[in-house]
Design an enzyme around this catalytic site. Structure first.
Site, PDB file in Angstrom:
ATOM      1  N   TYR B 103       7.767 -14.432  23.734  1.00 15.67           N
ATOM      2  CA  TYR B 103       7.652 -13.877  25.107  1.00 15.67           C
ATOM      3  C   TYR B 103       9.150 -13.105  25.390  1.00 15.67           C
ATOM      4  CZ  TYR B 103       4.040 -17.041  26.507  1.00 15.67           C
ATOM      5  OH  TYR B 103       2.615 -17.592  26.575  1.00 15.67           O
ATOM      6  N   TYR B 142       2.802 -20.286  19.211  1.00 17.78           N
ATOM      7  CA  TYR B 142       4.474 -20.321  19.329  1.00 17.78           C
ATOM      8  C   TYR B 142       4.856 -21.889  19.193  1.00 17.78           C
ATOM      9  CZ  TYR B 142       3.609 -20.388  24.380  1.00 17.78           C
ATOM     10  OH  TYR B 142       3.348 -20.731  25.576  1.00 17.78           O
ATOM     11  N   ARG B 152       1.540 -24.155  20.398  1.00 19.98           N
ATOM     12  CA  ARG B 152       0.738 -23.890  21.380  1.00 19.98           C
ATOM     13  C   ARG B 152      -0.315 -23.005  20.402  1.00 19.98           C
ATOM     14  NH1 ARG B 152       0.229 -23.382  26.346  1.00 19.98           N
ATOM     15  NH2 ARG B 152      -1.584 -24.298  25.877  1.00 19.98           N
ATOM     16  N   HIS B 155      -2.674 -18.084  23.294  1.00 12.81           N
ATOM     17  CA  HIS B 155      -3.401 -18.109  24.471  1.00 12.81           C
ATOM     18  C   HIS B 155      -2.805 -16.826  25.255  1.00 12.81           C
ATOM     19  CE1 HIS B 155       0.224 -20.413  24.884  1.00 12.81           C
ATOM     20  NE2 HIS B 155       0.348 -19.769  26.013  1.00 12.81           N
ATOM     21  N   HIS B 157      -2.240 -16.222  29.413  1.00  7.14           N
ATOM     22  CA  HIS B 157      -2.274 -16.549  30.677  1.00  7.14           C
ATOM     23  C   HIS B 157      -3.020 -15.846  31.587  1.00  7.14           C
ATOM     24  CE1 HIS B 157       0.922 -19.699  29.618  1.00  7.14           C
ATOM     25  NE2 HIS B 157       1.189 -18.828  28.929  1.00  7.14           N
TER      26      HIS B 157
HETATM   27 FE   LIG Z   1       2.061 -19.610  27.012  1.00  7.14          FE
END
Ligand SMILES: [Fe+2]
Lengths: 196, 232
Positions: B103, B142, B152, B155, B157
């Site tokens: 991110y 990640y 995770r 995905h 969000h």
């Molecule tokens: Fe996330």
């Protein structure tokens, strides 16, 4: 036929650049923490506070959204058919800072119709989102200088010893009215949340 | 149209306390929530100006000088209410990791490269049929610190507004067949299997653009039912 709703998931720790960039990221905000429009009648107020977890530690990565009526108690929504006379939208969004602080600049809402034609005292709805919250929690901000609180039908649902967690305390700073509203997710003074 | 919002529908949501996800125990309310009938305050919700979404906001691959690395994909679907009616003019905001699972957020320290051509944020508004569409790159999985070797599943969000403040939804869209599903306490916080699968997009060959991008379809159902004529 009824369609099952899509489940909620946490906003996670990394929403800021998408939802609350606030000049820190290369993306523009859809919503901010200043709700005031030039044509909005009513008393301009600041709401500020902090949000804490079960250890009393500030929650530094949460997002708060507020939804409120204008000074005449009217919502800027198709579901409220009453005509409005300003561009006030009544919706705000902010992240919290390294001390768990947040603030909104807005106008004080008016009294809003309640169940069975009982008026509701002026109030603001709050949605709380954060890492560790799999769905938002809803609370309400009331104002400690409103005599209508005593007859408010929603406050009446809340055990008397917990009502105070929903009432923001007024002070005057530099001649400007400020209401302080802290949110505690847990503990003896846990904020009242609603299942709505 | 007058809408109502049965709270029973919320049984599809994960519990606020889900100990496998270790950030929940100190951040969930512990005292009973107050039940109440919805008032005008809950039954109303924000609308947003025409300028909330600018042309191009829905294309995450065109926000910088060059194109981001990764697998270009189309993500699209419809926003519906519980009656299956489209929710038009609904604001859909997304944010995601880049193709490497990183991110742009300052707190993310995963040692995978940032992509100077990818921010990872987008927004769109549904059309009169409730349809939205994004162009982006497929996010990578990640790691996170929840438990040893926690990862995770990939995905995106999603954040949506519907008919009222109580139909507000923040969720995550997953990709079909992800081998990480069974290990992820956030995905599995939704205990009902059918509800959980509603968070998984489907591969959409029909809307794949040949020699350009694969497509995934993700329909979203928000709270809200129409009052029967008898009641209105
Ligand atoms: Fe996330």
């Amino acid at each position: 036929m009824t369609f099952g709703i899509t489940p909620s998931q946490t906003v996670g720790p990394y929403f800021a650049y998408g939802l609350t960039p606030n000049g820190k990221y290369d993306w523009k905000d859809t919503f901010g923490n200043n709700l005031v429009t030039a044509d909005a009648a009513g008393e301009r107020i600041r709401i500020e506070g902090r949000i804490f977890d079960g250890d009393g530690a500030p929650i530094t990565d949460s997002m708060l959204e507020i939804w409120q009526a204008d000074a005449q108690g009217r919502y800027a929504s198709p579901a409220d058919p009453r005509p409005r006379n300003s561009t006030f939208q009544g919706f705000g969004r902010t992240g919290t800072d390294a001390e768990g602080r947040f603030s909104f600049e807005t106008i004080k809402p008016g009294s809003v119709p309640g169940p069975d034609d009982t008026p509701q005292a002026p109030h603001i709805l709050v949605g709380v989102f954060a890492r560790g919250m799999l769905r938002q929690s809803y609370t309400r901000i009331y104002f400690d200088d409103e005599p209508g609180n005593a007859a408010d039908p929603i406050l009446a649902l809340v055990p008397a010893d917990r009502r105070g967690t929903l009432v923001a305390a007024k002070s005057v700073q530099n001649g400007h009215p400020v209401y302080t509203f802290d949110i505690r997710m847990q503990g003896d003074t846990e904020t009242v949340f609603f299942e709505i | 149209m007058t809408f109502f919002f049965p709270t029973q529908s919320l049984s599809a949501f994960p519990p606020r306390l889900s100990p496998g996800y270790k950030s929940t125990p100190k951040r969930c309310p512990t005292k009973p929530l107050i039940l109440m009938k919805h008032t005008l305050s809950e039954l109303t919700g924000p609308v947003y100006g025409q300028d909330a979404v600018q042309p191009g906001d829905e294309d995450l691959t065109r926000q910088h000088a060059g194109e981001p690395l990764g697998e270009r994909i189309i993500v699209h679907g419809r926003v519906l209410d519980e009656d299956g009616r489209p929710v038009p003019n609904a604001l859909v905001e997304i944010w995601q990791a880049n193709a490497c699972g990183r991110y742009i957020h300052v707190v993310d320290q995963h040692p995978a490269p940032l992509d100077p051509n990818f921010t990872g944020a987008g927004r769109s508004k549904t059309d009169e049929n409730g349809h939205y569409k994004f162009i982006t790159v497929k996010p990578g999985a990640y790691p996170w610190g929840n438990h040893p070797n926690a990862w995770r599943p990939a995905h995106i969000h999603f954040s949506m507004f519907g008919h009222s403040f109580v139909s507000r939804l923040v969720t995550q869209m997953y990709f079909p067949g992800d081998p990480l599903f069974q290990y992820d306490p956030i995905f599995n916080s939704v205990t009902d299997e059918n509800a959980r699968n509603r968070m998984v997009s489907s591969f959409d060959l029909e809307n794949t653009v040949p020699e350009w991008a694969l497509a995934y379809r993700f329909d979203i159902v928000l709270r809200g039912r129409n009052q029967t004529p008898m009641e209105s």
